[in-house]
Design a protein around this motif. Sequence first.
Motif, PDB file in Angstrom:
ATOM      1  N   GLY A  66       0.795  -1.217   0.000  1.00 35.77           N
ATOM      2  CA  GLY A  66       0.000   0.000   0.000  1.00 35.77           C
ATOM      3  C   GLY A  66       0.829   1.269   0.000  1.00 35.77           C
ATOM      4  O   GLY A  66       0.291   2.361  -0.214  1.00 35.77           O
ATOM      5  N   ARG A  67       2.135   1.151   0.224  1.00 39.58           N
ATOM      6  CA  ARG A  67       3.004   2.337   0.237  1.00 39.58           C
ATOM      7  C   ARG A  67       4.039   2.289  -0.899  1.00 39.58           C
ATOM      8  O   ARG A  67       4.386   3.334  -1.449  1.00 39.58           O
ATOM      9  N   PHE A  68       4.549   1.117  -1.201  1.00 39.93           N
ATOM     10  CA  PHE A  68       5.575   0.954  -2.230  1.00 39.93           C
ATOM     11  C   PHE A  68       4.962   0.301  -3.460  1.00 39.93           C
ATOM     12  O   PHE A  68       4.062  -0.546  -3.355  1.00 39.93           O
ATOM     13  N   THR A  69       5.492   0.653  -4.623  1.00 41.17           N
ATOM     14  CA  THR A  69       5.069   0.049  -5.879  1.00 41.17           C
ATOM     15  C   THR A  69       6.294  -0.288  -6.718  1.00 41.17           C
ATOM     16  O   THR A  69       7.135   0.589  -6.958  1.00 41.17           O
ATOM     17  N   ILE A  70       6.382  -1.534  -7.146  1.00 40.06           N
ATOM     18  CA  ILE A  70       7.455  -1.948  -8.048  1.00 40.06           C
ATOM     19  C   ILE A  70       6.890  -1.986  -9.456  1.00 40.06           C
ATOM     20  O   ILE A  70       5.746  -2.428  -9.679  1.00 40.06           O
TER      21      ILE A  70
END
Length: 125
Positions: A66-70
């Motif tokens: 919910g905070r990081f996106t790869i």
Amino acid sequence: QAQLVESGGGLVQAGGSLRLSCAASGRTATAPTRGWFRQAPGKEREFVAVIRWSGGSTYYTDSVKGRFTIARDKALNTVYLQMNSLKPEDTAVYYCAASRRLASTPIDPREYDYWGQGTQVTVSS
């Protein structure tokens, strides 16, 4: 020659954002599994996120969901890690990694054959 080159680390206040990049070249350019790990002082290297190069499926450790996106850019052969709502506990050296196979256990750093040099991320409170 296989090479992973990271960029984008830095110092940010809690709640801020950073985007890390990892450019692949040589043998790493065809690696089907690409991941991000991090290592804080005095701690073991831990898994953050992984992406399958072909299909684009992703998986995250619970603490960053919910905070990081790869994400990936196939044309540039680059993997990104967009980090939002950063917390002081996210402070670490971040490493990108590539595996020559479809890693069956992508959270295990032993699955990876190539590593970047690391980039420091520091989140101040």
